[in-house]
Design a protein around this motif. Structure first.
Motif, PDB file in Angstrom:
ATOM      1  N   LYS A 120       1.899  -0.805  -0.507  1.00  0.00           N
ATOM      2  CA  LYS A 120       1.899   0.486   0.184  1.00  0.00           C
ATOM      3  C   LYS A 120       1.284   0.397   1.574  1.00  0.00           C
ATOM      4  O   LYS A 120       1.767   1.014   2.523  1.00  0.00           O
ATOM      5  N   ASN A 121       0.211  -0.390   1.707  1.00  0.00           N
ATOM      6  CA  ASN A 121      -0.511  -0.479   2.976  1.00  0.00           C
ATOM      7  C   ASN A 121      -0.244  -1.764   3.747  1.00  0.00           C
ATOM      8  O   ASN A 121      -0.887  -2.017   4.766  1.00  0.00           O
TER       9      ASN A 121
ATOM     10  N   ARG B  36      -0.726  -5.053   2.975  1.00  0.00           N
ATOM     11  CA  ARG B  36      -1.819  -6.012   2.964  1.00  0.00           C
ATOM     12  C   ARG B  36      -1.655  -6.965   1.792  1.00  0.00           C
ATOM     13  O   ARG B  36      -1.106  -6.617   0.759  1.00  0.00           O
TER      14      ARG B  36
ATOM     15  N   THR C 147      -3.158 -11.049  -4.370  1.00  0.00           N
ATOM     16  CA  THR C 147      -3.293  -9.627  -4.658  1.00  0.00           C
ATOM     17  C   THR C 147      -2.571  -8.899  -3.540  1.00  0.00           C
ATOM     18  O   THR C 147      -2.822  -9.162  -2.359  1.00  0.00           O
TER      19      THR C 147
ATOM     20  N   ARG D  78       6.636  -6.093  -1.846  1.00  0.00           N
ATOM     21  CA  ARG D  78       5.723  -7.017  -2.511  1.00  0.00           C
ATOM     22  C   ARG D  78       6.198  -8.468  -2.412  1.00  0.00           C
ATOM     23  O   ARG D  78       5.440  -9.361  -2.020  1.00  0.00           O
TER      24      ARG D  78
ATOM     25  N   ASP E 273      -1.144  -5.289  -1.751  1.00  0.00           N
ATOM     26  CA  ASP E 273      -1.166  -3.839  -1.546  1.00  0.00           C
ATOM     27  C   ASP E 273       0.094  -3.505  -0.755  1.00  0.00           C
ATOM     28  O   ASP E 273       0.083  -3.456   0.477  1.00  0.00           O
TER      29      ASP E 273
END
Length: 132
Positions: free
Chosen positions: A83-84, A86, A79, A9, A81
């Protein structure tokens, strides 16, 4: 297609805000381009423009840097993501032309990361596209 992402992150936010936007604002072309894979895709969705590969990105950023005396990106809301691999960011872009006129854009970028660099970038702009 899903890409493998090597960033957590904090790394995703760092790539978008520190490695990318800070270097765009400083007009540091090589450091800006270093954020992208060689075959990266950069699309301004609201203007139907597409730049593919570092050669096209280099020309796009050279023109963008030359057209603006000052470039400032600010007031980010990200924002992530993790895990993916993005990230998206909403922000204000303040562009000052050589004649002193100012353009304010309220944009949202969506990035897909492969490894530790941008593979795809999708930009939505509130006004006329300066990334041609």
């Amino acid at each position: 297609m899903q890409y493998e992402c090597a960033l957590d992150r904090a790394g995703l936010i760092d790539l978008a805000l520190t490695r990318y936007f800070a270097n765009v604002d400083a007009k540091n072309l090589e450091a800006t381009l270093d954020c992208f894979h060689d075959e990266a895709l950069f699309c301004v969705q609201t203007a139907f423009t597409r730049h593919a590969g570092k050669g096209e990105l280099r020309r796009m950023f050279q023109d963008f840097f030359a057209a603006n005396a000052e470039i400032v990106h600010k007031d980010f809301t990200c924002t992530v993501d993790e895990k993916n691999g993005r990230i998206s960011a909403c922000f204000e872009a303040v562009l000052t032309a050589p004649d002193g006129s100012v353009t304010r854009l309220f944009n949202t970028n969506f990035w897909r990361i492969r490894g530790d660099r941008f593979q795809e970038v999708y930009v939505y702009m509130s006004g006329e596209n300066p990334l041609v």
